[in-house]
Write a protein that holds these residues in place. Structure first.
Motif, short mmCIF file in Angstrom:
data_model
loop_
_atom_site.label_atom_id
_atom_site.label_comp_id
_atom_site.label_asym_id
_atom_site.label_seq_id
_atom_site.Cartn_x
_atom_site.Cartn_y
_atom_site.Cartn_z
N LEU A 175 7.99 -11.25 0.89
CA LEU A 175 6.86 -11.16 1.81
C LEU A 175 6.88 -9.80 2.54
CD1 LEU A 175 4.46 -12.70 3.03
CD2 LEU A 175 6.02 -13.53 4.78
N ILE A 176 5.75 -9.13 2.50
CA ILE A 176 5.61 -7.83 3.16
C ILE A 176 5.01 -8.06 4.54
CG2 ILE A 176 4.49 -5.57 3.07
CD1 ILE A 176 4.40 -5.97 -0.02
N VAL A 177 5.69 -7.58 5.57
CA VAL A 177 5.24 -7.77 6.94
C VAL A 177 4.46 -6.52 7.36
CG1 VAL A 177 5.96 -8.10 9.32
CG2 VAL A 177 7.20 -9.22 7.47
N TYR A 178 3.26 -6.75 7.88
CA TYR A 178 2.43 -5.64 8.36
C TYR A 178 2.47 -5.64 9.88
CZ TYR A 178 0.75 -5.12 3.64
OH TYR A 178 0.68 -4.91 2.30
N ASP A 179 2.87 -4.51 10.45
CA ASP A 179 3.00 -4.39 11.90
C ASP A 179 1.77 -3.70 12.45
OD1 ASP A 179 3.74 -4.08 14.51
OD2 ASP A 179 5.41 -2.75 14.10
N LYS B 162 7.93 5.67 8.41
CA LYS B 162 8.53 6.23 7.20
C LYS B 162 8.48 5.16 6.13
CE LYS B 162 12.75 8.49 5.52
NZ LYS B 162 12.30 8.36 4.19
N GLY B 163 7.95 5.51 4.97
CA GLY B 163 7.81 4.57 3.87
C GLY B 163 9.14 4.18 3.26
N ASN B 164 9.16 3.05 2.57
CA ASN B 164 10.35 2.54 1.89
C ASN B 164 10.08 2.58 0.38
OD1 ASN B 164 12.45 1.13 0.80
ND2 ASN B 164 12.12 -0.73 1.98
N PRO B 165 10.60 3.58 -0.33
CA PRO B 165 10.34 3.68 -1.77
C PRO B 165 10.93 2.53 -2.58
CG PRO B 165 11.90 5.36 -1.08
CD PRO B 165 11.42 4.68 0.16
N ASP C 94 0.83 -1.20 0.00
CA ASP C 94 0.00 0.00 0.00
C ASP C 94 0.87 1.26 0.00
OD1 ASP C 94 0.57 0.86 2.73
OD2 ASP C 94 -0.80 -0.69 3.41
N ALA C 95 0.25 2.37 -0.27
CA ALA C 95 0.97 3.64 -0.43
C ALA C 95 1.77 4.03 0.81
CB ALA C 95 -0.01 4.75 -0.79
N PHE C 96 1.25 3.73 2.00
CA PHE C 96 1.95 4.10 3.22
C PHE C 96 3.24 3.30 3.40
CE2 PHE C 96 -2.47 5.25 4.24
CZ PHE C 96 -2.28 6.61 4.43
N LYS C 97 3.28 2.07 2.86
CA LYS C 97 4.49 1.26 2.96
C LYS C 97 5.57 1.77 1.99
CE LYS C 97 2.94 -1.98 5.73
NZ LYS C 97 2.90 -1.55 7.10
N LYS C 98 5.16 2.42 0.91
CA LYS C 98 6.11 2.87 -0.12
C LYS C 98 6.65 4.27 0.13
CE LYS C 98 6.81 1.49 -3.87
NZ LYS C 98 7.92 0.78 -4.48
#
Length: 107
Positions: A103-107, A63-66, A47-51
């Motif tokens: 795999l994207i980890v959601y905290d 802080k997102g990771n572009p 999602d946008a907040f992760k990027k």
């Protein structure tokens, strides 16, 4: 992603293209038994907040990771089923496995 009053961000956009083939088979055996199998791939965009973006929520700083790449997966399954409509019985035993890459980890 656009900067707002609550989220600091550089304006940015992303485009993803993905081909995800899938195949499923069901083969009728004698005496109301079936063999089933499927195989396929999947694709999940972060999602946008992760990027991108920078925001504070509940005293945590995010802080997102572009450089974050989409998550990809490959899965397969196979099984044996029994169906008898006259007696109201249906049962299946299935084995499945999923392989994930990135795999994207959601905290």
């Amino acid at each position: 992603m656009f900067e707002t009053e609550l989220i600091e961000s550089e304006n940015s956009s992303e485009t993803y293209q993905s081909f995800n083939p899938n195949l499923g088979l069901k083969y009728l055996l004698p005496h109301n038994f079936y063999l089933t199998a499927s195989i396929g791939t999947a694709f999940l965009v972060p999602d946008a907040f992760k990027k991108t973006g920078y925001y504070i929520s509940n005293s945590k700083i995010y802080k997102g990771n572009p450089e974050l790449n989409p998550e990809n997966s490959f899965s397969y399954d196979f099984g044996l089923s029994y169906l008898n409509k006259n007696k109201g019985i249906e049962a299946s035993v299935v084995f499945f496995n999923n392989y994930h890459e990135g795999l994207i980890v959601y905290d």
